[in-house]
Scaffold this motif. Structure first.
Motif, PDB file in Angstrom:
ATOM      1  N   LEU A 159      41.151  39.016  37.605  1.00  0.00           N
ATOM      2  CA  LEU A 159      40.478  39.077  36.312  1.00  0.00           C
ATOM      3  C   LEU A 159      39.563  40.293  36.281  1.00  0.00           C
ATOM      4  O   LEU A 159      38.732  40.478  37.172  1.00  0.00           O
ATOM      5  N   VAL A 160      39.716  41.122  35.262  1.00  0.00           N
ATOM      6  CA  VAL A 160      38.825  42.273  35.107  1.00  0.00           C
ATOM      7  C   VAL A 160      37.596  41.833  34.333  1.00  0.00           C
ATOM      8  O   VAL A 160      37.673  41.514  33.140  1.00  0.00           O
ATOM      9  N   PHE A 161      36.467  41.789  35.042  1.00  0.00           N
ATOM     10  CA  PHE A 161      35.214  41.375  34.422  1.00  0.00           C
ATOM     11  C   PHE A 161      34.065  41.760  35.346  1.00  0.00           C
ATOM     12  O   PHE A 161      34.126  41.517  36.548  1.00  0.00           O
ATOM     13  N   PRO A 198      28.267  40.159  39.782  1.00  0.00           N
ATOM     14  CA  PRO A 198      27.807  40.340  41.168  1.00  0.00           C
ATOM     15  C   PRO A 198      28.876  40.090  42.217  1.00  0.00           C
ATOM     16  O   PRO A 198      28.784  40.605  43.332  1.00  0.00           O
ATOM     17  N   ASN A 199      29.905  39.308  41.872  1.00  0.00           N
ATOM     18  CA  ASN A 199      30.959  38.994  42.844  1.00  0.00           C
ATOM     19  C   ASN A 199      32.217  39.846  42.652  1.00  0.00           C
ATOM     20  O   ASN A 199      33.224  39.619  43.313  1.00  0.00           O
ATOM     21  N   GLN A 221      37.923  30.437  37.185  1.00  0.00           N
ATOM     22  CA  GLN A 221      36.947  30.547  38.265  1.00  0.00           C
ATOM     23  C   GLN A 221      37.559  30.902  39.624  1.00  0.00           C
ATOM     24  O   GLN A 221      36.895  31.485  40.465  1.00  0.00           O
ATOM     25  N   GLY A 222      38.811  30.552  39.847  1.00  0.00           N
ATOM     26  CA  GLY A 222      39.419  30.836  41.146  1.00  0.00           C
ATOM     27  C   GLY A 222      39.986  32.237  41.275  1.00  0.00           C
ATOM     28  O   GLY A 222      40.472  32.621  42.345  1.00  0.00           O
ATOM     29  N   LEU A 223      39.929  33.025  40.203  1.00  0.00           N
ATOM     30  CA  LEU A 223      40.548  34.353  40.223  1.00  0.00           C
ATOM     31  C   LEU A 223      39.632  35.404  40.832  1.00  0.00           C
ATOM     32  O   LEU A 223      38.410  35.372  40.655  1.00  0.00           O
ATOM     33  N   LEU A 224      40.240  36.330  41.537  1.00  0.00           N
ATOM     34  CA  LEU A 224      39.510  37.484  42.049  1.00  0.00           C
ATOM     35  C   LEU A 224      38.981  38.284  40.869  1.00  0.00           C
ATOM     36  O   LEU A 224      39.690  38.535  39.893  1.00  0.00           O
ATOM     37  N   GLN A 225      37.726  38.680  40.955  1.00  0.00           N
ATOM     38  CA  GLN A 225      37.063  39.386  39.855  1.00  0.00           C
ATOM     39  C   GLN A 225      36.974  40.875  40.177  1.00  0.00           C
ATOM     40  O   GLN A 225      36.501  41.263  41.243  1.00  0.00           O
TER      41      GLN A 225
END
Length: 301
Positions: free
Chosen positions: A139-141, A144-145, A219-223
């Motif tokens: 996910l492109v967003f 902080p994470n 929520q489980g996706l890499l950001q």
């Protein structure tokens, strides 16, 4: 005469240095003023003609639109589809659109028009199921994470290893059999293609993104965050940094970085036509005498 030569050379070097500085400053200024000037784009003559002719009919819904129908995701009658470029992408794109996002203002539609086989648009709360494929989706967003594009492969591989190591469904099996199962799972995971296969974008104003971003299904996706890019969107939102991009900018810049940092290939403008409509509208707004002009609003919508 010979004593003055070093002084002359020094003055000449200083002049040259000042000249280079001035040139670099001018180049930077021009790049800031014309950020889309070096794109490898298809001819925009069809858009120029459409602009002169005014709004036209959508062949699907019959609505009156400029350039394309933002409801049906197709060009209008006076913009022949064969004159619109098609862009081939290296992965699939899902766009989650906020229900209150104005269709006519959304740049996400550009991606669907120009790469229809690779792009899907969903209106929230409709979100595809990603839980079983979170090792190949990101996910492109900003946040902080979030990680950089360069770090995607490492973190997706880490997800696979954690998923394999975290399995405890068969603890009742004998130790030898369980060990063989775990080893087989690990070997199977190594055989899988761990390359990123899909990227997700949220399409909404920045003030509306929180509702979608905090949805448990994402929520489980890499950001992933694009930290070095700056927007040139004509509807830039007050109080937001210039690194907050419009949706089509985010898609374009992500793919450029993905091409060079993940695919390790030289970028030669393969995705520039994703900005086919965007760059044309950007120029229209720039050329407009007054930003609030009614005609400008017609064209850019």
């Amino acid at each position: 005469m010979s004593l003055n030569t070093p002084i002359f050379l020094k003055e000449r070097e200083e002049d040259n240095s000042k000249f280079v500085e001035i040139q670099q400053s001018q180049t930077t200024s021009i790049a800031a003023e014309y950020p889309l000037q070096n794109l490898c784009l298809a001819s925009q003559e069809v858009l120029q003609k459409a602009q002169q002719n005014g709004r036209s009919k959508c062949l699907k819904c019959g609505g009156s639109r400029m350039f394309y129908c933002y409801t049906c995701y197709v060009p209008v009658e006076n913009v022949p589809i064969e004159q619109i470029p098609r862009v081939k992408l290296p992965l699939k794109i899902d766009i989650i659109k906020h229900p209150n996002e104005t269709d006519g203002k959304s740049t996400a539609i550009h991606a669907k028009l120009l790469a229809p086989e690779f792009v899907n648009i969903y209106t929230y709360p409709c979100i595809p199921e990603y839980e079983e494929k979170d090792h190949e989706v990101a996910l492109v967003f900003p946040g902080p994470n979030s990680v950089s594009v360069k770090e995607i492969s490492f973190h997706l591989q880490e997800k696979i290893q954690n998923n394999v190591g975290g399995k405890n469904d068969d603890l009742d099996k004998p130790f030898i059999k369980r060990k063989k199962t775990e080893e087989q799972d690990l070997n199977d995971s190594k055989c899988k293609d761990t390359t990123l296969k899909k990227i997700v974008f949220i399409d909404s104003t920045w003030n509306q993104t929180n509702k979608i971003f905090t949805d448990e299904r994402l929520q489980g996706l890499l950001q992933v965050e694009l930290k070095t890019r700056k927007t040139c969107f004509w509807r830039h939102q007050k109080g937001k940094p210039d690194t907050f991009l419009s949706t089509i900018e985010a898609i374009y810049y992500f793919l450029v970085d993905y091409h060079t940092d993940i695919l390790k290939e030289k970028y030669k403008g393969q995705y520039d036509n994703l900005l086919f409509f965007y760059s044309f509208m950007h120029q229209l707004v720039k050329n407009a005498k007054c930003p609030g002009d009614k005609e400008t609003r017609k064209l850019t919508h």
